[in-house]
Design a protein around this motif. Structure first.
Motif, short mmCIF file in Angstrom:
data_model
loop_
_atom_site.label_atom_id
_atom_site.label_comp_id
_atom_site.label_asym_id
_atom_site.label_seq_id
_atom_site.Cartn_x
_atom_site.Cartn_y
_atom_site.Cartn_z
N ARG A 117 0.75 -1.28 0.08
CA ARG A 117 0.00 -0.06 -0.05
C ARG A 117 0.93 1.25 0.11
O ARG A 117 0.41 2.31 -0.17
CB ARG A 117 -0.88 0.10 1.34
CG ARG A 117 -1.90 -0.99 1.26
CD ARG A 117 -2.91 -1.07 2.49
NE ARG A 117 -3.54 0.29 2.52
CZ ARG A 117 -3.79 0.68 3.87
NH1 ARG A 117 -3.99 -0.28 5.18
NH2 ARG A 117 -4.71 1.68 4.06
N VAL A 118 1.96 1.18 0.39
CA VAL A 118 2.90 2.27 0.68
C VAL A 118 4.27 2.00 -0.12
O VAL A 118 5.28 1.17 0.25
CB VAL A 118 3.30 2.61 2.20
CG1 VAL A 118 4.10 3.83 2.40
CG2 VAL A 118 2.00 2.96 3.11
N GLY A 119 4.20 2.38 -1.36
CA GLY A 119 5.46 2.12 -2.13
C GLY A 119 6.67 3.04 -1.68
O GLY A 119 6.52 4.03 -0.97
N MET A 120 7.96 2.73 -2.17
CA MET A 120 9.07 3.57 -1.88
C MET A 120 10.03 3.30 -3.10
O MET A 120 9.95 2.51 -3.70
CB MET A 120 9.89 2.70 -0.69
CG MET A 120 10.78 3.65 -0.10
SD MET A 120 11.04 3.27 1.58
CE MET A 120 12.04 4.73 2.25
N VAL A 121 10.67 4.67 -2.94
CA VAL A 121 11.61 4.80 -3.83
C VAL A 121 12.68 5.18 -3.40
O VAL A 121 12.82 6.13 -2.45
CB VAL A 121 11.31 5.77 -5.15
CG1 VAL A 121 12.36 6.10 -6.19
CG2 VAL A 121 9.95 5.33 -5.98
N PHE A 122 13.84 4.61 -3.68
CA PHE A 122 15.27 5.11 -2.92
C PHE A 122 16.02 5.80 -3.64
O PHE A 122 15.80 6.33 -4.68
CB PHE A 122 15.92 3.65 -2.56
CG PHE A 122 15.10 2.62 -1.89
CD1 PHE A 122 15.29 2.64 -0.32
CD2 PHE A 122 14.31 1.98 -2.59
CE1 PHE A 122 14.58 1.89 0.36
CE2 PHE A 122 13.36 1.10 -1.89
CZ PHE A 122 13.36 1.00 -0.24
N GLN A 123 17.16 6.43 -2.63
CA GLN A 123 18.23 7.43 -3.17
C GLN A 123 18.86 7.09 -4.32
O GLN A 123 18.85 7.71 -5.53
CB GLN A 123 18.84 7.66 -2.27
CG GLN A 123 19.98 8.56 -2.33
CD GLN A 123 20.81 8.88 -1.13
OE1 GLN A 123 20.62 8.45 0.11
NE2 GLN A 123 21.67 9.70 -1.08
N LYS A 124 19.17 5.55 -4.56
CA LYS A 124 20.14 5.25 -5.65
C LYS A 124 19.19 4.39 -6.33
O LYS A 124 18.34 3.49 -5.92
CB LYS A 124 21.25 4.38 -5.26
CG LYS A 124 22.47 4.37 -6.06
CD LYS A 124 23.53 3.70 -5.66
CE LYS A 124 24.31 2.95 -6.53
NZ LYS A 124 24.35 1.37 -6.25
N PRO A 125 19.20 4.56 -7.52
CA PRO A 125 18.01 3.64 -8.22
C PRO A 125 18.61 2.25 -8.10
O PRO A 125 19.59 1.83 -8.20
CB PRO A 125 18.40 3.98 -9.95
CG PRO A 125 19.04 5.36 -9.85
CD PRO A 125 19.60 5.53 -8.45
N ASN A 126 17.49 1.47 -7.58
CA ASN A 126 17.79 0.04 -7.55
C ASN A 126 17.15 -0.91 -8.20
O ASN A 126 16.39 -1.80 -7.60
CB ASN A 126 18.06 -0.28 -5.98
CG ASN A 126 16.31 0.04 -5.41
OD1 ASN A 126 15.68 0.49 -5.93
ND2 ASN A 126 16.31 -0.48 -4.06
N PRO A 127 16.92 -0.80 -9.52
CA PRO A 127 16.20 -1.78 -10.12
C PRO A 127 16.91 -3.45 -10.16
O PRO A 127 18.19 -3.35 -9.73
CB PRO A 127 16.43 -1.54 -11.77
CG PRO A 127 17.67 -0.58 -11.77
CD PRO A 127 17.67 0.01 -10.52
N PHE A 128 15.93 -4.16 -10.02
CA PHE A 128 16.75 -5.74 -9.91
C PHE A 128 17.35 -6.02 -11.30
O PHE A 128 17.29 -5.51 -12.32
CB PHE A 128 15.40 -6.90 -9.80
CG PHE A 128 14.59 -6.45 -8.78
CD1 PHE A 128 15.04 -6.56 -7.47
CD2 PHE A 128 13.37 -6.49 -9.07
CE1 PHE A 128 14.09 -6.22 -6.51
CE2 PHE A 128 12.36 -6.31 -7.97
CZ PHE A 128 12.57 -6.09 -6.70
N PRO A 129 18.33 -6.91 -10.94
CA PRO A 129 19.25 -7.19 -12.10
C PRO A 129 18.47 -8.34 -13.11
O PRO A 129 18.88 -9.09 -13.37
CB PRO A 129 20.77 -7.79 -11.78
CG PRO A 129 20.28 -7.86 -10.29
CD PRO A 129 19.15 -7.32 -9.68
N LYS A 130 17.31 -7.71 -13.68
CA LYS A 130 16.55 -8.54 -14.41
C LYS A 130 16.16 -7.73 -15.42
O LYS A 130 16.39 -6.62 -15.55
CB LYS A 130 15.35 -8.97 -13.62
CG LYS A 130 15.64 -9.95 -12.51
CD LYS A 130 14.44 -10.61 -11.73
CE LYS A 130 14.94 -11.55 -10.85
NZ LYS A 130 13.70 -12.07 -10.19
N THR A 131 15.13 -8.21 -16.31
CA THR A 131 14.54 -7.63 -17.37
C THR A 131 13.80 -6.32 -17.17
O THR A 131 13.26 -6.32 -15.74
CB THR A 131 13.89 -8.27 -18.33
OG1 THR A 131 12.91 -8.78 -17.99
CG2 THR A 131 14.65 -9.44 -19.12
#
Lengths: 283, 430
Positions: A117-131
């Motif tokens: 319900r409460v999403g979060m975006v972090f300081q450093k972009p942290n995409p999963f190493p996936k597609t």
């Protein structure tokens, strides 16, 4: 009369150095009900107290900026909202943080559901190493939001569109998300957060690792997203706070010094510490 | 005054610095020299070791085969009971015939021929006759190895210049062998039987197949036990367990277990697995279980460090979209740590492959002339095979010891290469 002019002068010189152009439309009273209500929140890391009696209301469908010097506790407060602090050993949160009137620290609240319900975006972009596709599809998949492949694809597409990334990645959804540029990665991460249809999006200095153009892009995006979500953003840039937020809260040494409509905080702060901070005298 | 004093001081300072600089450079040069010397010493020891093994062992891979036509005299082989005939004698007489000689009445010459011909030839004849009794009465050509002493003569390791009394073969035998070789009856080639035979009492027939299969089966057991248990234990300790005094104690103990002498694990296996759980002795299952115990700490340590290397931002990302801790670990963290985990696992298995002491402790030091019959059957493994052959008295076995070491080293190198490839292939950068 002269004293009045002196006041005006003082005011002008005070706000001049930071060159803040406050959007008057945004500065008007933030509309909407209270989404998050924090009351007397105290946070401890072991023996060290990081937050002291913070009480803050965050309104629905608007952007609330948390500003303050490094180590003032603004990120700690942000992470208390979706209980990310649970993952830090020795961290203890005391007090009440309500999301739609429910205490997030209540036993009946599962942090897994809360974080959906409460999403979060972090300081450093942290995409999963996936597609790219897998990055966005991960959330809906684990929560069982999509029932079929077509539905999942629709969610991914709409999330990427809302994050303003679709046009750039539509033809390479199955390439690694880590291959994107920093700004694109950050928008991918926002799309990932949106994909589980959160009510609140927390952003912890989302632009601090980005160049000015990518930053502008993210800020535009934040402005678009606030129609649908309650957004809380921690930022070091006061110009950014002034540009994107409707409400601003100033933290200092673990205390909430002042909170109010962004326009008021930047043009007419009540507390001298706020004044000093926004005019660049410390921090 | 101060203006005049300062440049002076600066000049002095420069002198001091320069004087020291010489010392510092000399120090650095010395240190580099020591480093190079250390590397040269290490490399020359390695070269010496490998060179000795290879020069001792390579000759095993050449063997000398003899082809003799043998007349299966119907008067000397009982059709009803072909097993009773003396095939070795038949072979010896045929060889003598080839040499243009006849056996004397005491059978002294044929006895001497038997000393240079492997009894494998006789066994082959027996096998053929048993399968097809109609061969009796016919002349068939049989091909088999010469005795290992004879092969050593061909390889130049038994020399004619040695006085007759101090070598195993007398001059007449050497003459015969030269003649056989000149006539083309004896040919040399790659020793396939060393890789397709198992242990034997006759050096020329002994091979490493049984030991290779035994090692493979044992490693399979070790891998199936140690890798899942080790990886899960490490994952729990690293990602789920609370950090308190108990987990500290456990961590210290695991680190210490990695340094426990391997023979202690052998004792443990003897006491627990054999005496208590009644696992069959000298079986691949038992060996694998003991080696799994030994490999566990290493795998746990490697897995934990691989998990630690996964950046916390990945965990935050997964938790942030609402993944549970288990999902975070098994969907993201562990897959990212997998290259490190696999490298650690392969290296500790390679270590287990070369382990000897604990296996001696659990009775794997037995003569096993065949490929192990299943996981509970008696088996031998490569390093133990090396140990057994090294203790044998025949010279032919010493050659085979070095060859078995070469085979073992090849397997080690293959496993280490696999570890490097896994790391290269799947390594990720953040």
């Amino acid at each position: 009369m002269p004293s009045q002019r002196d006041d005006a002068m003082a005011h002008d010189t005070a706000s001049a150095p930071v060159h803040i152009a406050v959007d008057r439309a945004h500065a008007s009273q933030p509309a909407g009900a209270i989404k998050i209500r924090a009351r007397d929140v105290n946070v401890f890391y072991g023996d060290k107290q990081a937050l002291f009696d913070v009480s803050l209301d965050v309104p629905e469908n608007s952007v609330t900026a948390l500003i303050g010097p490094s180590g003032c506790g603004k990120s700690t407060f942000l992470r208390s909202i979706n209980r990310m602090n649970d993952t830090i050993a020795g961290c203890k949160v005391v007090g009440r943080i309500e999301l739609d009137g429910e205490d997030v620290n209540d036993r009946s609240i599962d942090p897994v559901v809360l974080r959906a319900r409460v999403g979060m975006v972090f300081q450093k972009p942290n995409p999963f190493p996936k597609t790219i596709f897998e990055n966005v599809a991960y959330g809906p998949r684990i929560h069982g939001i999509a029932t079929g492949k077509a539905e999942l694809e629709a969610i991914v597409e709409s999330s990427l569109k809302r994050a303003g990334l679709w046009a750039e990645v539509a033809d390479r959804l199955h390439q690694p998300g880590t291959g994107l540029s920093g700004g694109q990665q950050q928008r991918l991460v926002i799309a990932r957060a949106i994909a589980v249809s959160p009510e609140v999006i927390l952003m912890d200095e989302p632009c601090s690792a980005l160049d000015p153009i990518a930053t502008a892009r993210i800020e535009e995006l934040i402005d678009e997203l606030r129609n649908q979500y309650c957004i809380v953003i921690v930022t070091h840039s006061m110009a950014q706070a002034a540009r994107v937020s409707q409400k601003t809260a100033f933290f200092h040494l673990g205390k909430l010094v002042e909170a109010g409509p962004t326009g008021e905080i930047f043009t007419n702060p009540r507390d001298s510490r706020t004044q000093d901070y926004i005019t660049g005298r410390f921090g | 005054m101060t203006d005049a004093a300062l440049p002076n001081a600066a000049a002095n300072l420069r002198q001091v610095v320069e004087a020291r600089l010489k010392k510092r450079h000399a120090q650095e040069m010395r240190f580099r020299l020591y480093g190079r010397m250390a590397i040269i010493v290490a490399l020359s020891f390695l070269a010496l070791l490998l060179g000795r093994i290879v020069t001792q062992g390579y000759s095993t891979f050449i063997d000398y085969q003899i082809a003799v036509p043998v007349h299966l005299d119907a008067s000397r082989i009982d059709k009803a009971d072909p097993t009773g005939a003396n095939y070795d004698l038949l072979v010896a007489e045929s060889v003598l015939a080839k040499l243009g000689e006849k056996d004397d009445e005491f059978g002294e010459k044929s006895g001497k021929v038997m000393e240079i011909m492997s009894n494998d030839l006789g066994f082959q004849l027996l096998k053929m006759v048993r399968e097809d009794p109609t061969l009796i009465g016919k002349t068939i050509t049989v091909t088999g190895p010469v005795k290992s002493d004879a092969a050593l003569y061909f390889k130049g390791q038994i020399k004619r210049s040695t006085p007759q009394d101090s070598r195993k073969l007398d001059d007449q035998q050497l003459d015969w062998m030269d003649k056989l070789k000149a006539s083309g009856a004896v040919t040399s080639g790659f020793n396939v039987s060393f890789l397709t035979n198992s242990d034997s009492t006759e050096p020329e027939q002994a091979g490493v197949l049984g030991a290779i299969v035994g090692s493979a089966m044992m490693l399979l057991v070790t891998a199936c036990l140690a890798v899942p248990i080790g990886v899960l234990a490490a994952t729990y300790l690293e990602e789920f367990a609370p950090k308190n005094r108990w987990t500290d104690i456990i961590e210290v103990n695991i680190n210490n277990l990695a340094a426990v002498p391997s023979i202690v694990y052998g004792l443990l296996g003897l006491a627990v697995f054999i005496n208590w759980l009644a696992v069959p002795r000298s079986s691949p299952l038992l060996g694998g279980m003991v080696l799994a115990l030994m490999a566990l700490p290493t795998i746990i340590i490697a897995t934990r460090s691989a998990l630690k290397a996964v950046p916390p931002s990945i965990r935050e990302a997964a938790l942030g979209v609402g993944a549970s801790r288990t999902q975070t670990v098994f969907h993201h963290v562990l897959p990212l740590a997998m290259p490190g985990v696999m490298t650690g696992a392969i290296l500790s298995l390679a270590h287990a492959l070369g382990e000897t002491a604990p296996l001696l402790m659990i009775g794997m030091i037995s003569f096993v002339p065949g490929v192990p019959e299943g996981f509970t059957g008696a088996a031998t493994v490569l390093p133990v095979q090396v140990f057994i052959w090294e203790n044998a008295s025949e010279r032919g076995f010493h050659e085979r010891t070095a060859a078995a070491i070469i085979v073992l080293l090849v397997f080690m190198i293959v496993m280490n290469l696999a570890a490097i490839l896994v790391r290269r292939r799947f390594e990720r950068r953040w």
